[in-house]
Design an enzyme around this catalytic site. Sequence first.
Site: not given
Ligand code: NOJ
Length: 533
Positions: A206, A268
């Site tokens: 993430d 991501e």
């Molecule tokens: C990325 C995640 O995909 C998202 O859903 C989240 O709000 C943010 N990171 C913060 O954790």
Amino acid sequence: MSDESPDESAWWQSAVIYEIAPISFQDSNGDGKGDLAGLISRIDYLKWLGVDAVWLTPIYRSPFRDLGYDISDYCAIEPAFGSLDEFDRLVKALHAEGIRLILDLVPNHTANDHKWFVESSSSPNSAKADWYIWADAAENGGPPNNWLSRFGGSAWEWCEARRQYYYHSFLVEQPDLNWRNPQVRAAISEVMRFWLDRGVDGFRVDASAVLIKDALLRDNPPNPGAAGKPPPQRHTPVFTDDRPETMSCIEFIREVIDSYPARLLCGEVQGKTDRIGHFYGTERPRLHLPLNFVLLDTPWNALPLQAAIDAYFNALPEHAWPVWVVGGHDKQRIASKVGAAQMRVLAMLLMTLRGTPFFYMGDEIGRKRVTIPPDRIRDPFEKLVPGYGLCRDPERAPMRWDASPHGGFTKGSPWLPLEADGGTSVTEQQSDERSILALFRALIALRRAHACLRQGGYAPLRSHNDVLAYKRTEGRNEALIVLNIAAEPRKWHWRGRGRLLLSTHLDRPSEPLPDASILLRANEGVVIALEVR
Ligand code: NOJ
């Protein structure tokens, strides 16, 4: 676990990966929230659909202010989801069906009730004082600089016990860990090993592009393109996002992954296509698959699509394996953008491009955004930055399995509402041999059956007249993919002879094509096996 993969350690190159937000997949105990037991009960469906791996959004102990991306204990299962025993049962049951499991790794921030933060915030002299990003107030007593939280307002929050500010990229309740601290790195590597030792097949990292922030805490400059954008985009985040030092964190995480056989690291990344290359790594490996959302962001027309696909392929380093993502828990449903008819064409595009396809639960039934009444909104972003049409709840509504009022998702009251007017379900589509679900399944099977669709090279063909066309070639096997992006018939010519393998309409027999042209019906895509002379 396709045994056709030439190299089992790179199983993810041949895999089709399905994202599940467990809270919305299947409830087993009537509390209105999906859970691990519910997920286990749907493994038959995953097997039937043909996916090779599932990626779960966070299932760890969490106050769930941000869909579980606010973690209180990295090594415990959120009780609403079940227990570690149930998790072990899940791993076993998935593996028994040849389906791999990817977990979400959230190394950038914890929840503020995590014991690390409780200790860190208790005193500047605590053993974990330097585990988060702390800074003294500016001369006027205000925040140390102008950095903004992605969820609105300053990214700095005052802590009276330390008489300092801490930094949070997202919610106030999600303090950022300090990745410059080797103890933090070591702690996260232990978390990874905890799950890898339990049989997890990889992680999706993430927020992997924001792990390090500028050490000098320099102000971000104004964003010249901010007009009309939500307030968190007022600045260009050059000193908070995608810092060069972040790459060393990804390399560190990759080393942990590489100490286990055949594990996948995807992540991501917030870069544009021209930045994607460096997330793969040059001297040292970084992500196997930096997730690529370009199909979501491109206008749905043959020429822009072909340009975006080319630009992406051209940006990849030599060794990089491509990846395509068409949905996710943060992304607006693509079916709402392209419409039901073109969603079928999109499915064919996704499953026939060179690279690992990712799709999100519900995409396979052509799910559109679900209207969430204002009083049911749960997304913290929408609560804090309302009015920009960026609420993520419409994508997070529970899965619709059947035609019953709560879609077979729960016997209780669902945590987020489903479509008010019914809507199509898995069960209905399973009994319709031409449904979009049947198409997804047929495409996944086709990809598995034809090495050229999995591993083959990609060669664009000249697109015109709303038709997007390309070839995939592996040795003497060649497939031609022709996609009509228009809602009217279009003719396409090519040189050679072939056999039709699949039409998005699922109504053409697989038969030799007598001449070198094909009339595509409105919104039709076809895959043709070419005869190589
Ligand atoms: C990325 C995640 O995909 C998202 O859903 C989240 O709000 C943010 N990171 C913060 O954790």
